[in-house]
Design a protein around this motif. Sequence first.
Motif, PDB file in Angstrom:
ATOM      1  N   HIS A  89       0.841  -1.206   0.000  1.00  0.00           N
ATOM      2  CA  HIS A  89       0.000   0.000   0.000  1.00  0.00           C
ATOM      3  C   HIS A  89       0.881   1.263   0.000  1.00  0.00           C
TER       4      HIS A  89
ATOM      5  N   GLU B 230       0.428   4.427   0.509  1.00  0.00           N
ATOM      6  CA  GLU B 230       0.271   5.501   1.494  1.00  0.00           C
ATOM      7  C   GLU B 230       1.175   5.297   2.702  1.00  0.00           C
TER       8      GLU B 230
ATOM      9  N   ASN C 283       0.681   3.355   5.367  1.00  0.00           N
ATOM     10  CA  ASN C 283       0.034   3.146   6.672  1.00  0.00           C
ATOM     11  C   ASN C 283      -0.744   1.829   6.719  1.00  0.00           C
TER      12      ASN C 283
ATOM     13  N   HIS D 255      -4.268   0.216   8.788  1.00  0.00           N
ATOM     14  CA  HIS D 255      -5.435  -0.428   8.163  1.00  0.00           C
ATOM     15  C   HIS D 255      -5.666  -1.821   8.758  1.00  0.00           C
TER      16      HIS D 255
HETATM   17 ZN    ZN Z   1      -3.749   4.013   3.698  1.00  0.00          ZN
END
Ligand code: ZN
Length: 129
Positions: free
Chosen positions: A76, A78, A80, A84
Amino acid sequence: MHSFKVNTSQHSELIDITDQIQTVVTNNKLNDGLCFVFVPHTTAGITINENADPSVRKDIIKELNALVPWEHNYTHGEGNSAAHIKASLTGFSLTVCIEQGRLQLGTWQGIYFAEFDGPRSRSVWVKII
Ligand code: ZN
């Protein structure tokens, strides 16, 4: 549906929101029913656990961090993914019975907003049925 804001102050933390939810129930004036609570985010969740000893909250966060490390070759973009994953582990909703206008929680239970990618301004949605 009712909603209220939760302003988190740390990257990961459990915030007791039992009083805010009880206030929604009290203002709704429904004596017997169900209180459905929903967190409309993908990196924060909700859970019930001990409200007496704050070290329990610290241990939960510590062990979730150990279980799901922040850096772990996630895909992913981003950055983070850990937040999640931890949010999915706690879940995004819960239901508590209402009797005589009060949330029916165990003696040592509190309802916690679970922040995993803070600090942020968050929302909690409440539906009284
Ligand atoms: Zn994210």
